[in-house]
Design an enzyme around this catalytic site. Sequence first.
Site, PDB file in Angstrom:
ATOM      1  N   ARG A 152       0.859  -1.181   0.000  1.00  9.75           N
ATOM      2  CA  ARG A 152       0.000   0.000   0.000  1.00  9.75           C
ATOM      3  C   ARG A 152       0.898   1.234   0.000  1.00  9.75           C
ATOM      4  NH1 ARG A 152      -2.364  -3.374   4.110  1.00  9.75           N
ATOM      5  NH2 ARG A 152      -4.472  -4.087   3.556  1.00  9.75           N
ATOM      6  N   LYS A 183      -2.811  -1.871   7.573  1.00 14.51           N
ATOM      7  CA  LYS A 183      -4.058  -1.370   8.154  1.00 14.51           C
ATOM      8  C   LYS A 183      -4.296  -1.998   9.516  1.00 14.51           C
ATOM      9  CE  LYS A 183      -6.790  -0.089   4.084  1.00 14.51           C
ATOM     10  NZ  LYS A 183      -8.045  -0.362   3.324  1.00 14.51           N
ATOM     11  N   HIS A 251      -2.061   2.265  -6.153  1.00 17.23           N
ATOM     12  CA  HIS A 251      -2.916   1.124  -5.812  1.00 17.23           C
ATOM     13  C   HIS A 251      -3.161   0.237  -7.032  1.00 17.23           C
ATOM     14  CE1 HIS A 251      -4.649  -0.135  -2.057  1.00 17.23           C
ATOM     15  NE2 HIS A 251      -5.714  -0.619  -2.682  1.00 17.23           N
ATOM     16  N   ARG A 254      -0.611  -2.349  -6.883  1.00 17.89           N
ATOM     17  CA  ARG A 254      -0.972  -3.365  -5.877  1.00 17.89           C
ATOM     18  C   ARG A 254      -1.985  -4.360  -6.469  1.00 17.89           C
ATOM     19  NH1 ARG A 254      -1.488  -4.507  -0.266  1.00 17.89           N
ATOM     20  NH2 ARG A 254      -3.627  -4.833   0.469  1.00 17.89           N
ATOM     21  N   HIS A 277      -4.772  -8.792   3.813  1.00 18.63           N
ATOM     22  CA  HIS A 277      -6.224  -8.676   3.967  1.00 18.63           C
ATOM     23  C   HIS A 277      -6.681  -9.465   5.185  1.00 18.63           C
ATOM     24  CE1 HIS A 277      -6.971  -7.739  -0.586  1.00 18.63           C
ATOM     25  NE2 HIS A 277      -6.657  -6.663   0.112  1.00 18.63           N
ATOM     26  N   TYR A 286     -10.108 -10.530  -6.796  1.00 16.29           N
ATOM     27  CA  TYR A 286      -9.077 -10.797  -7.799  1.00 16.29           C
ATOM     28  C   TYR A 286      -9.356 -12.061  -8.587  1.00 16.29           C
ATOM     29  CZ  TYR A 286      -6.719  -7.012  -5.482  1.00 16.29           C
ATOM     30  OH  TYR A 286      -6.427  -5.781  -4.960  1.00 16.29           O
TER      31      TYR A 286
END
Length: 313
Positions: A152, A183, A251, A254, A277, A286
């Site tokens: 990120r 995150k 992004h 990514r 994630h 994806y």
Amino acid sequence: MNNVDDAALVEAYLAHVRIDKRLAARTVDLYTGDLARLAQNAQTAGVGLRRVQSAHVRRWVAQMHSAGRSARGIALILSGWRGFYVWLGRQGLVTQNPVQDVRAPKAGKPLPKALGVDESVQLAAHVEEGDDPALETRDACITELLYGCGLRIGELVGLDVAASGTARGWIDLQAGEAHVLGKGSKRRSVPVGRAALEALQRWLAARPALAAEDPALFVGRHGTRLTPQHIRVRLKRRSLLAGLSTPVHPHMLRHSFASHVLQSSGDLRAVQELLGHASIGTTQVYTRLDFQHLARAYDAAHPRAKGRGPAKS
């Protein structure tokens, strides 16, 4: 006004939005087309505009949706119809708004934008002639890390040159691993590929030219940590100079990383871990990108693929 026909009602409403509400000519044109559609639907159904019911409107929404009209397009049409019936109500011509509780179908979640493999390699291999050599080396390293590790933008700018008690992230050259703070303040380690490691070594050799006192791995001309916005601007510029048709943002690299790893490995759980994630559901988007890749390969290679689509009766 109780005895006017449907065409006169529409004309009176359009005059209202044009003169009283002073809407733009383009908006009035859109309303004109939308109300013409409404009047045609009502005529086909054998009802006047003042007799339209919610059931009619729902049926017409379903017809537009099945014909391929986008959810956003249907929502805009419904907005125009709703305003028309609000006005009719204020004129005392209808007792209820048949569009009031009708909603457009939910829009499908858009796919993340990702580059193809060739485009990604083209961007990573680009060398910007005439730029400050140190800055070119830095930007090349940034590109390799974004695409090669799926970081990120916040994780990238948080990297320091070396590990420390205050570092949010760093890269272990010997182990070939990036340690980042993602995150939710969750730490994870991501493998760094050969191309990214080589780019990083070149950047570390060039970095002293910027006289950086900041511990940040990536610094600007004045030796201070780069901001996310600065990286976005530099990457967009680099992608255009590299000849890509689409301006690239961090992004997107990514997304490209995730899509290409999934295409090659088919291991969704591994991609989840690499991206950091918390939920596998977030990563599953994806698989849709992966299917698009397979569908394109099929269309290009299979002798029976041409004209693929629903059979025509």
